[in-house]
Design an enzyme around this catalytic site. Structure first.
Site, PDB file in Angstrom:
ATOM      1  N   GLU A 183       0.808  -1.225   0.000  1.00 42.49           N
ATOM      2  CA  GLU A 183       0.000   0.000   0.000  1.00 42.49           C
ATOM      3  C   GLU A 183       0.843   1.279   0.000  1.00 42.49           C
ATOM      4  OE1 GLU A 183      -3.048  -0.087   2.979  1.00 42.49           O
ATOM      5  OE2 GLU A 183      -3.916  -1.946   2.235  1.00 42.49           O
ATOM      6  N   GLU A 390      -4.895  -8.628   0.892  1.00 42.82           N
ATOM      7  CA  GLU A 390      -5.519  -8.315   2.191  1.00 42.82           C
ATOM      8  C   GLU A 390      -7.011  -8.146   2.006  1.00 42.82           C
ATOM      9  OE1 GLU A 390      -4.070  -4.965   4.460  1.00 42.82           O
ATOM     10  OE2 GLU A 390      -1.982  -5.537   4.094  1.00 42.82           O
TER      11      GLU A 390
HETATM   12  C1  FCB Z   1      -4.224  -1.996   5.566  1.00 39.87           C
HETATM   13  C2  FCB Z   1      -2.829  -2.291   6.055  1.00 39.87           C
HETATM   14  C3  FCB Z   1      -2.752  -3.348   7.106  1.00 39.87           C
HETATM   15  C4  FCB Z   1      -3.900  -3.275   8.080  1.00 39.87           C
HETATM   16  C5  FCB Z   1      -5.214  -3.171   7.365  1.00 39.87           C
HETATM   17  C6  FCB Z   1      -6.408  -3.129   8.261  1.00 39.87           C
HETATM   18  O1  FCB Z   1      -4.292  -0.692   5.075  1.00 39.87           O
HETATM   19  O2  FCB Z   1      -2.016  -2.694   4.969  1.00 39.87           O
HETATM   20  O3  FCB Z   1      -1.502  -3.256   7.738  1.00 39.87           O
HETATM   21  O4  FCB Z   1      -3.709  -2.270   8.989  1.00 39.87           O
HETATM   22  O5  FCB Z   1      -5.229  -2.046   6.542  1.00 39.87           O
END
Ligand code: FCB
Length: 484
Positions: A183, A390
């Site tokens: 990210e 994620e």
């Molecule tokens: C993302 C992050 C991760 C976590 C999630 C909830 O933005 O990459 O580390 O905090 O959100």
């Protein structure tokens, strides 16, 4: 170790053979042991120790003590049947202070972790940068003579490539999938724009400079990985692409969506996957940064080195409109922490809206269609294999009298999002894996320990781990190879 193929006969929606069923974590959020075995501070150590930055004054000093408990954690993953695990390497553990030789003691931790994973039949996926820049690269110690300046400084991209080479040389024999950055939008725009993440700077020009140097760091790291790893290794980057939806079809709202797509998404996919920054992005931000001197000859070729896999992190869609004249133009709270400074350089004319009122504990709207839309649009645009690197949800779980943790809201969130992944696969997207955020409750950045994302509960007094009902549900999905 014999790998037992899933029994897909009872799955309503079976996933492709070899689909990676994983969970994801990040070093600073779980490891703790911040001053052990030669690790030096990162910008997150400094930031979290700065009063007023983190809810509850929390820090990652101990986190969930994964550094000492990783064997127990890997055993738990194996018991759940996970086939893959995405974790991040702490740069200041592997290369203390961000320059010079690798630390063998730092590497030993990751050697032991990956050995343990492999011994349990779990494929390791390593992220090189999940936000823990060595502090020395942000602000060099007085008299250290280093350039410093963090990601707005070009030199940081080269330091990142050096660190990548050290990590790949040491761990390339056991890690076959590598993610350069996690990210970068958060690193650049929350770290240097709104200041809600480390290092807490608030200059839109610096945020854009950071974005370009993160892109450059990614490209240089891809080069370093290719040089150190066997040809079979897979190289990726994890982007939190914003699924941007205009509030209405009116031209002003469409214009707001275009602007956010440019500075939220195409600022990464443009250079990384197409070898260019789009003209509209350069125009929207021309008053904030001199792109001609920022982007050197050859940078775009470096940044657009081919990758094998695109990682998508998805939590919720982003609904935007033109800001009403009386809103002061300033984008407000966007779910990562509040600040009077914007994380959207050049987008003061845009207002942000909640997609719906069905929200998680983060206040993030639940909308699984955003995940299938994002996967399908990435598939159509770039044709690359994809992973969901994620996806998950925070809820205020409670512990029952018998010690069990029943979290039906999280299970429902996960079920609906896995259904959305299956929709994208049905629509033709080549999705190779799903990494649930997160294995364990952990340090949720600006929100500290208050927001729980784990499928395994951590008692922060005793550090005892308890798989929640969502973990048992996920385990069943994996056993079946799909959704019931
Ligand atoms: C993302 C992050 C991760 C976590 C999630 C909830 O933005 O990459 O580390 O905090 O959100």
């Amino acid at each position: 170790m014999t790998v037992v193929p899933p029994d897909t006969s009872s799955a309503r929606r079976a996933f492709p053979p070899g689909f990676a069923w994983g969970t994801a974590t990040a070093a600073y959020q779980i490891e703790g042991a911040v001053a052990e075995d030669g690790r030096t501070p990162s910008i997150w150590d400094t930031f979290s120790h700065t009063p007023g930055t983190i809810d509850g004054g929390d820090t990652g000093d101990t986190a969930v003590d994964h550094y000492h408990r990783f064997r127990e954690d890997v055993r738990m993953m194996a018991d759940l049947g996970l086939t893959s695990y995405r974790f991040s390497l702490a740069w200041p553990r592997i290369q203390p202070n961000g320059r010079g030789p690798a630390s063998e003691r730092g590497l030993d931790f990751y050697r032991a972790l990956t050995d343990e994973l492999l011994a349990h039949g779990i494929t390791p996926v390593a992220t090189l940068y999940h936000w823990d820049l060595p502090q020395e690269l942000e602000t060099p110690a007085i008299g250290a003579g280093a350039a410093g300046g963090g990601w707005p400084a070009r030199d940081t991209a080269y330091r990142f490539a050096d660190y990548t080479a050290l990590a790949a040389e040491a761990l390339g024999d056991r890690v076959s999938t590598w993610i350069t950055l996690n990210e970068p939008w958060c690193s650049a725009f929350l770290g240097y724009g709104s200041g809600v993440h480390a290092p807490g700077r608030t200059d839109p020009g610096d945020a854009l400079r950071a974005a370009h140097h993160l892109n450059l760091g990614h490209g240089l790291a891809v080069g370093a990985l290719r040089a150190a790893l066997p040809a079979s290794a897979k190289v990726s980057v994890s982007l939190n692409l914003h699924v941007v939806r205009p509030l209405t079809d009116g031209p002003e709202d469409l214009e707001a969506a275009r602007r956010i797509d440019a500075v939220g998404n195409r600022v990464w996919t443009g250079p990384i996957l197409r070898g260019r920054y789009d003209e509209d992005l350069l125009k929207d931000t021309a008053h904030l940064v001199d792109w001609d001197s920022l982007v050197h000859d050859g940078d775009l070729a470096e940044i657009s080195r081919p990758i094998d896999l695109l990682g998508l992190n998805y939590y919720n869609p982003t609904v935007v409109s033109a800001a009403p004249a009386d809103a002061g133009g300033r984008p407000r709270e966007d779910g990562h922490g509040s600040s009077t400074f914007s994380p959207w350089p050049g987008a003061d004319s845009v207002a942000f809206h909640r997609a719906n009122d069905d929200v998680t504990a983060m206040g993030w709207p639940i909308d699984p269609t955003g995940l299938s839309d994002a996967l399908l649009s990435m598939h159509r645009e770039f044709g690359l294999p994809l992973i969901v690197s994620e996806n998950g949800a925070a809820f205020p779980d409670t512990v029952a009298a018998d010690g069990s943790v029943h979290d039906p809201e999280r299970t429902d969130y996960l079920r609906r999002h896995l259904d959305a992944v299956a929709d994208a696969i049905d629509g033709g997207a080549d999705v190779r894996g799903y990494y649930l955020w997160s294995l364990l409750d952990n340090f949720e950045w600006a929100y500290g320990y208050d927001k729980r994302f784990g499928i395994v509960r951590v008692d922060y007094d005793t550090l005892v781990r308890t798989p929640k009902s969502s973990a048992h549900w996920y385990s069943e999905v994996i056993r079946r190879g799909g959704l019931a």
